[in-house]
Write a protein that holds these residues in place. Sequence first.
Motif, PDB file in Angstrom:
ATOM      1  N   ARG A 290       0.842  -1.205   0.000  1.00 28.20           N
ATOM      2  CA  ARG A 290       0.000   0.000   0.000  1.00 28.20           C
ATOM      3  C   ARG A 290       0.874   1.251   0.000  1.00 28.20           C
ATOM      4  O   ARG A 290       0.574   2.237  -0.682  1.00 28.20           O
ATOM      5  CB  ARG A 290      -0.917  -0.020   1.216  1.00 28.20           C
ATOM      6  N   GLU A 293       2.054   1.805  -3.517  1.00 30.53           N
ATOM      7  CA  GLU A 293       0.993   2.316  -4.380  1.00 30.53           C
ATOM      8  C   GLU A 293       0.752   3.806  -4.128  1.00 30.53           C
ATOM      9  O   GLU A 293       0.563   4.588  -5.075  1.00 30.53           O
ATOM     10  CB  GLU A 293      -0.285   1.514  -4.155  1.00 30.53           C
ATOM     11  N   ASP A 294       0.792   4.213  -2.875  1.00 30.62           N
ATOM     12  CA  ASP A 294       0.607   5.629  -2.546  1.00 30.62           C
ATOM     13  C   ASP A 294       1.760   6.477  -3.071  1.00 30.62           C
ATOM     14  O   ASP A 294       1.559   7.578  -3.605  1.00 30.62           O
ATOM     15  CB  ASP A 294       0.482   5.810  -1.028  1.00 30.62           C
ATOM     16  N   TYR A 297       1.444   6.912  -6.835  1.00 31.28           N
ATOM     17  CA  TYR A 297       0.403   7.878  -7.198  1.00 31.28           C
ATOM     18  C   TYR A 297       0.886   9.314  -6.961  1.00 31.28           C
ATOM     19  O   TYR A 297       0.638  10.206  -7.789  1.00 31.28           O
ATOM     20  CB  TYR A 297      -0.873   7.622  -6.400  1.00 31.28           C
ATOM     21  N   HIS A 301       0.657  10.581 -10.453  1.00 29.87           N
ATOM     22  CA  HIS A 301      -0.776  10.916 -10.523  1.00 29.87           C
ATOM     23  C   HIS A 301      -1.572   9.856 -11.280  1.00 29.87           C
ATOM     24  O   HIS A 301      -2.510  10.168 -12.018  1.00 29.87           O
ATOM     25  CB  HIS A 301      -0.967  12.289 -11.172  1.00 29.87           C
ATOM     26  N   THR A 302      -1.173   8.625 -11.088  1.00 27.44           N
ATOM     27  CA  THR A 302      -1.818   7.491 -11.743  1.00 27.44           C
ATOM     28  C   THR A 302      -1.873   6.333 -10.754  1.00 27.44           C
ATOM     29  O   THR A 302      -0.903   6.082 -10.031  1.00 27.44           O
ATOM     30  CB  THR A 302      -1.026   7.055 -13.004  1.00 27.44           C
ATOM     31  N   SER A 303      -2.966   5.612 -10.740  1.00 28.19           N
ATOM     32  CA  SER A 303      -3.125   4.492  -9.804  1.00 28.19           C
ATOM     33  C   SER A 303      -2.363   3.262 -10.283  1.00 28.19           C
ATOM     34  O   SER A 303      -2.286   2.979 -11.486  1.00 28.19           O
ATOM     35  CB  SER A 303      -4.606   4.134  -9.656  1.00 28.19           C
ATOM     36  N   ARG A 305      -1.598  -0.993  -8.966  1.00 27.10           N
ATOM     37  CA  ARG A 305      -1.982  -2.031  -8.011  1.00 27.10           C
ATOM     38  C   ARG A 305      -0.957  -3.163  -8.073  1.00 27.10           C
ATOM     39  O   ARG A 305      -0.705  -3.730  -9.148  1.00 27.10           O
ATOM     40  CB  ARG A 305      -3.376  -2.571  -8.336  1.00 27.10           C
ATOM     41  N   GLU A 332      -3.224   1.119 -13.416  1.00 25.16           N
ATOM     42  CA  GLU A 332      -4.667   1.073 -13.635  1.00 25.16           C
ATOM     43  C   GLU A 332      -5.231   2.383 -14.152  1.00 25.16           C
ATOM     44  O   GLU A 332      -6.249   2.397 -14.844  1.00 25.16           O
ATOM     45  CB  GLU A 332      -5.386   0.713 -12.332  1.00 25.16           C
ATOM     46  N   GLY A 333      -4.605   3.489 -13.786  1.00 23.96           N
ATOM     47  CA  GLY A 333      -5.165   4.785 -14.137  1.00 23.96           C
ATOM     48  C   GLY A 333      -5.047   5.075 -15.619  1.00 23.96           C
ATOM     49  O   GLY A 333      -4.362   4.379 -16.370  1.00 23.96           O
TER      50      GLY A 333
END
Length: 364
Positions: A290, A293-294, A297, A301-303, A305, A332-333
């Motif tokens: 996690r 992932e943070d 981002y 500025h993109t997700s 996983r 994913e973003g």
Amino acid sequence: MKQLFNCQKNPKDTLINNLTSHLRHKDFVQAIIRWYRVQGRDLPWRRTNDPYAIWISEIMLQQTQVDTVIPYYHRFMEAFPNVYSLAHAPMDEIYKLWEGLGYYRRASHLKEAAAAIVNDFDGEFPHTYKDILSLKGVGPYTASAISSIAFKLPKGVIDGNTLRILSRILNCQENIAKDSTKKLYQEIMDQLIALGDPSDFNQGMMDLGAMICTPKNPACQNCPVRDFCQASQSQTQKLLPVNIKNKNKEDIYFITAILRYKDKYFLIKNKDGLLSGLYGLVQYETESPRGFEDAFYDAYHTSVRLLEYETEFRHVFSHRVWHMSVYYGEIEGPQNQKLADHLYTYEELQKLPIPTAHKKILDF
């Protein structure tokens, strides 16, 4: 026994004077040179007097074994046969040829130094010790090696081989990890090299250390200067040299991710630091998926996983150790330009210069 001087019975400030009195007849130096001319290693960079080629080899040989360097040297010289071709080559192309050799700053320093030779020396390799030392990435050892081999200048080389040989010849227990000991041995080497052919003496000392006066189990029975060796007489050769280093490696723990977006992989080009100019996987010093992932981002500025933990890799550098927990993941973003600039197909990835630490993950 032809003693140079007895390190154990003389204060350090008198060693140089004692050395000179024992070597007026040049026996020690000439024995090294005679042995080298018959038994020295046949290496590709020894088949030329071109200072450019000798320079390339010496930079590659910094902290890298000879057998590892040989194929890299051939490929590099074929791609960049002279200083002009190197000075004008794209950095990515240089890094790709360097891939797997390690210590990548050497490659960027080569290009910077090549540009300096072209601009400041009209394309002619500098031929004085001072000017050679001024080149980016060239320290005293490399400058001494190039000066003596390419230009026959009497500059003795100080490296692990020569420090080990002198320690044993003199039966000297001064710590070779100390700058004061290296300075002392530099003075000794500079006096010795003035007594014979500088190129053959320096290379003879290197080969003697690599082939006979090895760190463990030296082949003293085959040594051309055994009669001079006080350690051999005292049976202390396996105790020497004293090499006590005060160096702690820094352990760094990463989550490192192989990230895909459709049929492409996400890699970043390092702008600075240890692997400047190379392309690598994304990794963060974080303790959880996690957290990774943070951090991703926040940066892009993109997700993203992370889907699966794969394995643990460990890579050792000279002053640090990377511990990499490797995960597979997906972006994913929606694709944006900042993201697109880091996406590469598998075929494109094969052409990028990637550090060994991450290449072994991608090849896993």
